[in-house]
Design a protein around this motif. Structure first.
Motif, short mmCIF file in Angstrom:
data_model
loop_
_atom_site.label_atom_id
_atom_site.label_comp_id
_atom_site.label_asym_id
_atom_site.label_seq_id
_atom_site.Cartn_x
_atom_site.Cartn_y
_atom_site.Cartn_z
N LEU A 55 -2.26 7.81 -2.61
CA LEU A 55 -2.79 6.76 -3.47
C LEU A 55 -4.08 6.19 -2.90
CD1 LEU A 55 -2.61 4.61 -5.73
CD2 LEU A 55 -1.11 3.30 -4.22
N PHE A 56 -5.10 6.14 -3.73
CA PHE A 56 -6.35 5.45 -3.41
C PHE A 56 -6.36 4.14 -4.19
CE2 PHE A 56 -7.27 9.64 -2.04
CZ PHE A 56 -8.37 9.61 -1.19
N THR A 57 -6.51 3.03 -3.49
CA THR A 57 -6.52 1.74 -4.15
C THR A 57 -7.61 0.85 -3.56
OG1 THR A 57 -5.11 -0.10 -4.88
CG2 THR A 57 -4.84 0.65 -2.59
N GLY A 58 -7.91 -0.23 -4.28
CA GLY A 58 -8.97 -1.13 -3.83
C GLY A 58 -9.80 -1.61 -5.00
N SER A 59 -11.07 -1.84 -4.74
CA SER A 59 -11.95 -2.44 -5.74
C SER A 59 -12.73 -1.37 -6.48
CB SER A 59 -12.85 -3.47 -5.07
OG SER A 59 -13.53 -2.92 -3.95
N SER A 60 -13.96 -1.70 -6.91
CA SER A 60 -14.67 -0.85 -7.86
C SER A 60 -15.04 0.53 -7.31
CB SER A 60 -15.94 -1.56 -8.35
OG SER A 60 -16.77 -1.93 -7.27
N MET A 61 -15.20 0.67 -5.99
CA MET A 61 -15.51 1.98 -5.46
C MET A 61 -14.40 2.98 -5.78
SD MET A 61 -15.17 4.51 -3.05
CE MET A 61 -14.22 3.83 -1.70
N ILE A 62 -13.17 2.49 -5.76
CA ILE A 62 -12.03 3.34 -6.13
C ILE A 62 -11.95 3.49 -7.64
CG2 ILE A 62 -9.53 3.58 -6.03
CD1 ILE A 62 -10.96 3.97 -3.33
N THR A 71 -12.33 16.42 -6.80
CA THR A 71 -12.87 16.52 -5.44
C THR A 71 -11.84 17.07 -4.48
OG1 THR A 71 -14.36 14.64 -5.85
CG2 THR A 71 -13.92 15.20 -3.57
N PHE A 72 -10.58 16.69 -4.69
CA PHE A 72 -9.48 17.16 -3.82
C PHE A 72 -8.43 17.86 -4.67
CE2 PHE A 72 -11.03 13.08 -1.89
CZ PHE A 72 -11.72 13.65 -0.82
N PRO A 73 -8.75 19.03 -5.22
CA PRO A 73 -7.87 19.68 -6.20
C PRO A 73 -6.53 20.14 -5.65
CG PRO A 73 -9.63 21.18 -5.53
CD PRO A 73 -9.96 19.83 -4.95
N ASN A 74 -6.43 20.34 -4.36
CA ASN A 74 -5.19 20.83 -3.77
C ASN A 74 -4.34 19.72 -3.15
OD1 ASN A 74 -5.86 23.56 -4.38
ND2 ASN A 74 -7.23 23.58 -2.60
N GLN A 75 -4.70 18.47 -3.47
CA GLN A 75 -3.97 17.34 -2.94
C GLN A 75 -3.43 16.48 -4.09
OE1 GLN A 75 -3.32 16.78 0.18
NE2 GLN A 75 -4.84 17.90 1.38
N PRO A 76 -2.23 15.90 -3.96
CA PRO A 76 -1.67 15.05 -5.01
C PRO A 76 -2.24 13.64 -4.96
CG PRO A 76 -0.13 15.19 -3.19
CD PRO A 76 -1.30 16.09 -2.83
N VAL A 77 -3.52 13.52 -5.32
CA VAL A 77 -4.20 12.23 -5.23
C VAL A 77 -4.26 11.55 -6.59
CG1 VAL A 77 -5.61 12.99 -3.28
CG2 VAL A 77 -6.48 13.28 -5.59
N PHE A 78 -4.22 10.23 -6.56
CA PHE A 78 -4.47 9.44 -7.77
C PHE A 78 -4.99 8.08 -7.33
CE2 PHE A 78 -0.24 8.34 -6.49
CZ PHE A 78 0.01 7.05 -6.96
N ARG A 79 -5.51 7.31 -8.25
CA ARG A 79 -6.18 6.06 -7.88
C ARG A 79 -5.69 4.89 -8.72
NH1 ARG A 79 -10.62 5.66 -11.60
NH2 ARG A 79 -10.61 7.53 -12.88
N ARG A 80 -5.70 3.74 -8.09
CA ARG A 80 -5.39 2.48 -8.74
C ARG A 80 -6.40 1.45 -8.24
NH1 ARG A 80 -3.34 5.33 -11.65
NH2 ARG A 80 -1.19 5.45 -12.42
N GLY A 81 -7.62 1.55 -8.79
CA GLY A 81 -8.69 0.65 -8.38
C GLY A 81 -8.91 -0.45 -9.41
N VAL A 82 -9.15 -1.65 -8.93
CA VAL A 82 -9.37 -2.80 -9.80
C VAL A 82 -10.75 -3.36 -9.48
CG1 VAL A 82 -8.53 -5.07 -10.49
CG2 VAL A 82 -6.89 -3.29 -9.81
N GLY A 83 -11.71 -3.10 -10.36
CA GLY A 83 -13.10 -3.49 -10.11
C GLY A 83 -13.28 -4.98 -9.94
N GLY A 84 -13.92 -5.38 -8.85
CA GLY A 84 -14.19 -6.79 -8.60
C GLY A 84 -13.12 -7.50 -7.81
N CYS A 85 -12.03 -6.82 -7.49
CA CYS A 85 -10.90 -7.48 -6.84
C CYS A 85 -11.14 -7.71 -5.36
CB CYS A 85 -9.62 -6.68 -7.05
SG CYS A 85 -9.50 -5.21 -5.99
N GLU A 86 -10.27 -8.49 -4.77
CA GLU A 86 -10.22 -8.72 -3.34
C GLU A 86 -8.94 -8.10 -2.78
OE1 GLU A 86 -10.72 -12.85 -2.38
OE2 GLU A 86 -12.52 -13.07 -3.62
N ILE A 87 -8.83 -8.05 -1.46
CA ILE A 87 -7.64 -7.47 -0.84
C ILE A 87 -6.38 -8.21 -1.28
CG2 ILE A 87 -6.43 -7.11 1.35
CD1 ILE A 87 -9.12 -6.51 2.64
N VAL A 88 -6.47 -9.53 -1.41
CA VAL A 88 -5.28 -10.30 -1.80
C VAL A 88 -4.77 -9.90 -3.17
CG1 VAL A 88 -5.78 -12.30 -0.35
CG2 VAL A 88 -6.71 -12.20 -2.67
#
Length: 225
Positions: A55-62, A71-88
């Protein structure tokens, strides 16, 4: 006048800073991200990501890393990014955008908005520690990789604070099991030590395709072989 011991004074200052942080979080507007989080949940009901994946998570970069799976076709990757968010915010919504997937590996990229919104590097670092504590309370064996901050043309004025945050996280990583640190600071710099504008979108903050290629090269060594 009776003198206050130094250790007591330091403890008082630390407690006061922590209390101020708790008060600030009570007034934090978590509801502003409800629409994005609800959209993730709706997507999960029809097209759930794999369990125990990466899992890739975080702000707008994600959020804007739309080429992640390619980019990583052989890996089970997915993302949950929330643009503008903070760590909290990521910590607050962990029950909805992290824990349901039981990821074996989490990449976190967040903290720059926190500094831009007025938090000190030490306050942001405390929020990261809280994120780690929250994740490992439910997923004790999950690896967490903090994607370090790189300077940007738009936010060059806060680059010293970003480096301080990076260094705090790096030191913490060395002392804490199941933590890793992905250094990205130097990858965007030119020979004068300034961020290269050709790696960013016109907003001078977010990576363009070339910037994401460099980021992928830094992330790749942390993925399972």
């Amino acid at each position: 006048m009776k003198r206050i011991p130094l250790f007591a004074l330091v403890g008082f200052i630390t407690l006061a800073t922590f209390t101020q942080g708790l008060a600030a979080e009570k007034h934090h507007n978590f509801a502003q991200w409800e629409k994005e989080v609800a959209a993730f949940e709706a997507s999960d009901r029809t097209n759930p990501p794999p369990q125990h994946a990466i899992l890739f998570t975080g702000s707008s970069m994600i959020r804007k890393w739309t080429s992640l799976a390619q980019t990583f076709p052989n890996q089970p990757v997915f993302r949950r990014g929330v643009g503008g968010c903070e760590i909290v915010d990521i910590t607050h919504f962990a029950d909805r955008i992290l824990f349901p997937y039981e990821p074996k590996l989490i990449f976190l990229r967040a903290g720059g908005n926190d500094i831009a919104n007025g938090k000190s590097p030490e306050e942001v670092f405390h929020d990261y520690q809280d994120f780690v504590k929250t994740v490992h309370a439910k997923l004790p064996d999950t690896e967490i990789v903090f994607i370090g901050w790189n300077s940007t043309p738009l936010r060059w004025a806060q680059h010293d604070k970003e480096q301080t945050l990076d260094n705090l996280v790096k030191d913490f990583t060395k002392q804490t099991p199941h933590l890793q640190y992905c250094d990205t600071w130097d990858m965007v710099l030119d020979q004068d030590g300034k961020p290269r504008p050709e790696l960013f979108e016109p907003d001078r903050l977010h990576f363009n395709a070339e910037g994401y290629k460099l980021l992928a090269d830094r992330v790749r060594p942390f993925l399972p072989k």
